[in-house]
Design a protein around this motif. Structure first.
Motif, PDB file in Angstrom:
ATOM      1  N   VAL A   1      75.976   7.173  88.636  1.00 16.91           N
ATOM      2  CA  VAL A   1      75.938   6.710  89.801  1.00 16.91           C
ATOM      3  C   VAL A   1      75.839   4.889  89.529  1.00 16.91           C
ATOM      4  N   TRP A   2      74.941   4.775  88.755  1.00 17.70           N
ATOM      5  CA  TRP A   2      74.761   3.097  88.234  1.00 17.70           C
ATOM      6  C   TRP A   2      76.131   2.593  87.837  1.00 17.70           C
ATOM      7  N   THR A   3      76.868   3.178  87.302  1.00 14.64           N
ATOM      8  CA  THR A   3      78.236   2.692  86.797  1.00 14.64           C
ATOM      9  C   THR A   3      79.192   1.939  87.932  1.00 14.64           C
ATOM     10  N   TYR A   4      78.675   2.560  89.116  1.00 13.46           N
ATOM     11  CA  TYR A   4      79.401   1.975  90.613  1.00 13.46           C
ATOM     12  C   TYR A   4      78.318   1.122  91.416  1.00 13.46           C
ATOM     13  N   THR A   5      77.066   1.191  91.078  1.00 18.51           N
ATOM     14  CA  THR A   5      76.219   0.528  91.778  1.00 18.51           C
ATOM     15  C   THR A   5      75.663  -0.651  91.330  1.00 18.51           C
ATOM     16  N   GLY A   6      75.678  -0.727  89.917  1.00 20.29           N
ATOM     17  CA  GLY A   6      74.914  -1.614  88.921  1.00 20.29           C
ATOM     18  C   GLY A   6      75.772  -3.037  88.608  1.00 20.29           C
ATOM     19  N   ASN A   7      76.874  -2.984  89.084  1.00 20.43           N
ATOM     20  CA  ASN A   7      77.687  -4.327  88.836  1.00 20.43           C
ATOM     21  C   ASN A   7      78.739  -4.358  90.006  1.00 20.43           C
ATOM     22  N   LEU A   8      79.062  -5.613  89.953  1.00 20.60           N
ATOM     23  CA  LEU A   8      79.754  -6.213  91.114  1.00 20.60           C
ATOM     24  C   LEU A   8      81.361  -5.474  91.173  1.00 20.60           C
ATOM     25  N   LYS A   9      81.701  -5.211  89.884  1.00 22.52           N
ATOM     26  CA  LYS A   9      83.278  -4.830  90.086  1.00 22.52           C
ATOM     27  C   LYS A   9      83.092  -3.135  90.369  1.00 22.52           C
ATOM     28  N   GLY A  10      82.088  -2.438  90.050  1.00 24.58           N
ATOM     29  CA  GLY A  10      81.921  -1.079  90.378  1.00 24.58           C
ATOM     30  C   GLY A  10      81.605  -0.968  91.982  1.00 24.58           C
ATOM     31  N   TYR A  11      80.915  -1.949  92.356  1.00 27.66           N
ATOM     32  CA  TYR A  11      80.605  -2.011  93.655  1.00 27.66           C
ATOM     33  C   TYR A  11      81.808  -2.101  94.609  1.00 27.66           C
ATOM     34  N   ASN A  12      82.571  -3.021  94.015  1.00 27.05           N
ATOM     35  CA  ASN A  12      83.918  -3.281  94.941  1.00 27.05           C
ATOM     36  C   ASN A  12      84.855  -2.160  94.913  1.00 27.05           C
ATOM     37  N   GLN A  13      84.569  -0.976  93.951  1.00 24.24           N
ATOM     38  CA  GLN A  13      85.484   0.077  94.116  1.00 24.24           C
ATOM     39  C   GLN A  13      85.158   0.946  95.368  1.00 24.24           C
ATOM     40  N   TRP A  14      83.918   1.027  95.735  1.00 18.28           N
ATOM     41  CA  TRP A  14      83.538   1.680  96.966  1.00 18.28           C
ATOM     42  C   TRP A  14      83.296   0.852  98.247  1.00 18.28           C
ATOM     43  N   ASP A  15      83.129  -0.253  98.189  1.00 21.19           N
ATOM     44  CA  ASP A  15      82.691  -1.392  99.305  1.00 21.19           C
ATOM     45  C   ASP A  15      83.761  -1.251 100.203  1.00 21.19           C
ATOM     46  N   PRO A  16      83.318  -0.795 101.440  1.00 23.39           N
ATOM     47  CA  PRO A  16      84.336  -0.794 102.632  1.00 23.39           C
ATOM     48  C   PRO A  16      84.747  -2.191 103.232  1.00 23.39           C
ATOM     49  N   PHE A  17      84.014  -3.017 103.076  1.00 26.02           N
ATOM     50  CA  PHE A  17      84.068  -4.397 103.671  1.00 26.02           C
ATOM     51  C   PHE A  17      85.409  -4.968 103.068  1.00 26.02           C
ATOM     52  N   SER A  18      85.280  -4.966 101.747  1.00 24.37           N
ATOM     53  CA  SER A  18      86.499  -5.542 100.953  1.00 24.37           C
ATOM     54  C   SER A  18      87.958  -4.687 101.072  1.00 24.37           C
ATOM     55  N   LYS A  19      87.771  -3.451 101.600  1.00 27.78           N
ATOM     56  CA  LYS A  19      88.902  -2.907 101.749  1.00 27.78           C
ATOM     57  C   LYS A  19      89.437  -2.912 102.955  1.00 27.78           C
ATOM     58  N   ALA A  20      88.908  -3.320 104.062  1.00 27.79           N
ATOM     59  CA  ALA A  20      89.411  -3.734 105.304  1.00 27.79           C
ATOM     60  C   ALA A  20      90.732  -4.949 105.259  1.00 27.79           C
ATOM     61  N   ASP A  21      90.843  -5.435 104.209  1.00 26.69           N
ATOM     62  CA  ASP A  21      92.180  -6.379 103.975  1.00 26.69           C
ATOM     63  C   ASP A  21      92.683  -5.833 102.678  1.00 26.69           C
ATOM     64  N   LYS A  22      93.941  -5.139 102.747  1.00 28.97           N
ATOM     65  CA  LYS A  22      94.537  -4.792 101.730  1.00 28.97           C
ATOM     66  C   LYS A  22      95.037  -5.971 100.630  1.00 28.97           C
ATOM     67  N   ASN A  23      95.200  -7.325 101.220  1.00 32.60           N
ATOM     68  CA  ASN A  23      95.513  -8.491 100.534  1.00 32.60           C
ATOM     69  C   ASN A  23      94.399  -9.393 100.106  1.00 32.60           C
ATOM     70  N   ILE A  24      93.186  -8.838 100.135  1.00 31.34           N
ATOM     71  CA  ILE A  24      92.148  -9.611  99.880  1.00 31.34           C
ATOM     72  C   ILE A  24      92.081 -10.052  98.631  1.00 31.34           C
ATOM     73  N   VAL A  25      91.748 -11.355  98.235  1.00 28.35           N
ATOM     74  CA  VAL A  25      91.696 -11.799  96.865  1.00 28.35           C
ATOM     75  C   VAL A  25      89.993 -12.032  96.647  1.00 28.35           C
ATOM     76  N   ILE A  26      90.041 -11.334  95.427  1.00 30.45           N
ATOM     77  CA  ILE A  26      88.338 -11.440  94.772  1.00 30.45           C
ATOM     78  C   ILE A  26      88.659 -12.171  93.482  1.00 30.45           C
ATOM     79  N   THR A  27      87.631 -13.336  93.257  1.00 31.69           N
ATOM     80  CA  THR A  27      87.602 -13.793  92.123  1.00 31.69           C
ATOM     81  C   THR A  27      86.191 -13.685  91.576  1.00 31.69           C
ATOM     82  N   TYR A  28      86.111 -13.045  90.079  1.00 34.04           N
ATOM     83  CA  TYR A  28      84.692 -13.128  89.423  1.00 34.04           C
ATOM     84  C   TYR A  28      84.139 -13.974  88.685  1.00 34.04           C
TER      85      TYR A  28
END
Length: 176
Positions: A45-72
């Protein structure tokens, strides 16, 4: 016509009374949390919750816009690492940075909302063993201004929906 005007007047008065009560009665401190038990070990579970890139795989807020631009900034798995998002009116613009990491147990972040409104919040994702699985608790804390206090019931409803969706997404990913 007079009856209609009276009804409209009563509705307006009730709305104003609710607004005054909400501003006075609701605390400025806002806390929301939701949990789910995932049938997978904490390490997975930590592979998806212990880092921002993993978090963004399941985070529903960023999925609300299919054209969102994310810069790490950084790899997304160390103190101070962050990401910046910019999307449509549904997701706005903001930044999230890691403020605390306890491997396989907790990731704490600071959120800075830039658009459509300026604001700050703190979020935590906490993992605990539960039987053969992992309980994931996702939390957010911020301060409410007067307008947000009035909208608190709607905020609670929206947070319940979005956190529920996110935790369901995480459960599906981690249980594969």
């Amino acid at each position: 016509m007079k009856t209609l005007l009276k009804i409209i007047g009563i509705i307006i008065v009730l709305i104003l009374i609710y607004a005054v009560i909400a501003v006075l009665a609701f605390s400025k401190d806002y806390h929301y949390e939701k949990s789910v038990v995932i049938n997978a070990p904490q390490e997975k579970v930590w592979t998806y919750t212990g880092n921002l890139k993993g978090y963004n795989q399941w985070d529903p807020f960023s999925k609300a816009d299919k054209n969102i631009v994310i810069t790490y900034s950084g790899e997304g798995d160390k103190l101070g690492d962050s990401y910046h998002w910019k999307g449509d009116k549904n997701v706005g613009e903001g930044e999230q940075s890691i403020t605390e990491l306890i491997p396989n147990q907790k990731m704490a972040t600071k959120l800075h909302f830039i658009e459509p409104f300026e604001g700050y919040a703190k979020a935590n994702i906490v993992l605990t063993r539960e039987g053969n699985g992992t309980r994931v608790t996702w939390m957010i804390d911020n301060e409410l201004n007067s307008m947000m206090k009035i909208m608190k019931p709607m905020m609670d409803n929206n947070m319940d929906k979005m956190f529920g969706q996110g935790l369901d997404n995480l459960k599906k990913l981690a249980e594969k």
